[in-house]
Motif scaffolding. Structure first.
Motif, short mmCIF file in Angstrom:
data_model
loop_
_atom_site.label_atom_id
_atom_site.label_comp_id
_atom_site.label_asym_id
_atom_site.label_seq_id
_atom_site.Cartn_x
_atom_site.Cartn_y
_atom_site.Cartn_z
N ASP A 1 0.83 -1.20 0.00
CA ASP A 1 0.00 0.00 0.00
C ASP A 1 0.87 1.25 0.00
N VAL A 2 0.39 2.24 -0.75
CA VAL A 2 1.08 3.53 -0.73
C VAL A 2 0.94 4.15 0.63
N LYS A 3 2.02 4.70 1.10
CA LYS A 3 1.92 5.41 2.36
C LYS A 3 2.37 6.85 2.14
N VAL A 4 1.59 7.74 2.68
CA VAL A 4 1.95 9.15 2.72
C VAL A 4 2.04 9.53 4.18
N THR A 5 3.22 9.94 4.58
CA THR A 5 3.47 10.21 5.99
C THR A 5 3.71 11.69 6.20
N GLN A 6 2.93 12.25 7.09
CA GLN A 6 3.13 13.65 7.48
C GLN A 6 3.80 13.65 8.84
N SER A 7 4.82 14.46 8.97
CA SER A 7 5.73 14.33 10.09
C SER A 7 5.08 14.60 11.44
N SER A 8 4.09 15.47 11.49
CA SER A 8 3.47 15.80 12.77
C SER A 8 1.96 15.68 12.66
N ARG A 9 1.33 15.16 13.70
CA ARG A 9 -0.14 15.15 13.73
C ARG A 9 -0.69 16.46 14.26
N TYR A 10 0.01 17.02 15.25
CA TYR A 10 -0.42 18.27 15.86
C TYR A 10 0.79 19.18 16.02
N LEU A 11 0.56 20.46 15.72
CA LEU A 11 1.60 21.46 15.88
C LEU A 11 0.98 22.73 16.45
N VAL A 12 1.68 23.36 17.36
CA VAL A 12 1.28 24.68 17.85
C VAL A 12 2.46 25.62 17.63
N LYS A 13 2.21 26.69 16.89
CA LYS A 13 3.27 27.64 16.58
C LYS A 13 2.81 29.06 16.92
N THR A 15 2.60 33.20 16.18
CA THR A 15 2.49 34.15 15.07
C THR A 15 3.87 34.67 14.70
N GLY A 16 4.16 34.67 13.39
CA GLY A 16 5.44 35.17 12.91
C GLY A 16 6.52 34.11 12.76
N GLU A 17 6.30 32.93 13.33
CA GLU A 17 7.28 31.86 13.18
C GLU A 17 7.29 31.32 11.76
N LYS A 18 8.43 30.80 11.35
CA LYS A 18 8.53 30.07 10.09
C LYS A 18 8.23 28.60 10.41
N VAL A 19 7.29 28.02 9.66
CA VAL A 19 6.81 26.68 9.96
C VAL A 19 7.05 25.77 8.75
N PHE A 20 7.56 24.58 9.05
CA PHE A 20 7.79 23.59 8.00
C PHE A 20 6.88 22.38 8.25
N LEU A 21 6.10 22.03 7.25
CA LEU A 21 5.31 20.80 7.31
C LEU A 21 5.90 19.84 6.29
N GLU A 22 6.24 18.65 6.78
CA GLU A 22 6.92 17.69 5.91
C GLU A 22 5.99 16.56 5.50
N CYS A 23 6.18 16.09 4.28
CA CYS A 23 5.38 15.00 3.75
C CYS A 23 6.29 14.08 2.94
#
Lengths: 110, 118
Positions: A1-13, A15-23
């Motif tokens: 099966d194809v898997k697509v994995t996102q690095s975080s389930r929950y994030l709290v950041k 205002t003004g922070e640089k945020v990276f969401l990985e896949c």
């Protein structure tokens, strides 16, 4: 099966922070996508990529950028997070129209 | 301007009865349609699709009907089960206009929350 994995389930950041969401996907798919899901608004396309180093804007690209240095990895970047970017972010990869989605990252910007 | 519309935000049906979810589209160039199902805290999963050259596609309890002249499609679930309770998204594509290596973009509707009551 194809898997697509996102690095975080929950994030709290903050205002003004640089945020990276990985896949990361493991099936050598050419196409990768980033969507956000908001109540009453459904799934809206932010950016997509159909090849390494290729990217195209979706319907709501403002405030976001992406990076695809390797075929299996597609990163979404919030350059300066704002509260209106609080949302569920969904990554997908596809072979043609056969899409597989990750489980999502719930991002809260405070 | 939304090109894929799901005008019912929610639908509630009794177990064993039929669930009918509706979707309208405005772009007559769309030629491939899909339905996705999404549970909370999970990504959407593919349910069933239909090409514009067909007017019906069936897979077990799920049937999708396409009315091209009305730019309307519907998903029928018979019989409905409590495990079918989820958000259902309709999606459309310009498949025929894409060539290999180009994008396979889907345009999604806003979704309909289906609740099947025991």
């Amino acid at each position: 099966d194809v898997k697509v994995t996102q690095s975080s389930r929950y994030l709290v950041k903050r205002t003004g922070e640089k945020v990276f969401l990985e896949c990361v996907q493991d099936m050598d798919h050419e196409n990768m996508f980033w969507y956000r899901q908001d109540p009453g608004l459904g799934l809206r396309l932010i950016y997509f990529s159909y090849d390494v180093k290729m990217k195209e804007k979706g319907d709501i690209p403002e405030g976001y950028s992406v990076s695809r240095e390797k075929k299996e990895r597609f990163s979404l970047i919030l350059e300066s997070a704002s509260t209106n970017q609080t949302s569920m972010y969904l990554c997908a990869s596809s072979w043609a129209l056969s899409y597989t989605f990750g489980s999502g990252t719930r991002l809260t910007v405070v | 301007d939304q090109q894929v519309k799901q005008n019912s935000p929610s639908l509630s049906v009794q177990e064993g009865r039929i669930s009918i979810l509706n979707c309208d589209y405005t772009n007559s160039m769309f030629d491939y349609f899909l339905w996705y199902k999404k549970y909370p805290a999970e990504g959407p999963t593919f349910l069933i699709s239909i090409s514009s050259i067909k007017d019906k596609n069936e897979d077990g309890r799920f049937t999708v009907f396409l009315n091209k002249s009305a730019k309307h499609l519907s998903l029928h679930i018979v019989p409905s089960q409590p495990g079918d309770s989820a958000v259902y998204f309709c999606a459309a594509s310009l498949l025929g206009l894409n060539s290999g290596g180009s994008n396979y973009k889907l345009t999604f509707g806003k979704g309909t929350l289906l609740t099947v009551n025991p």
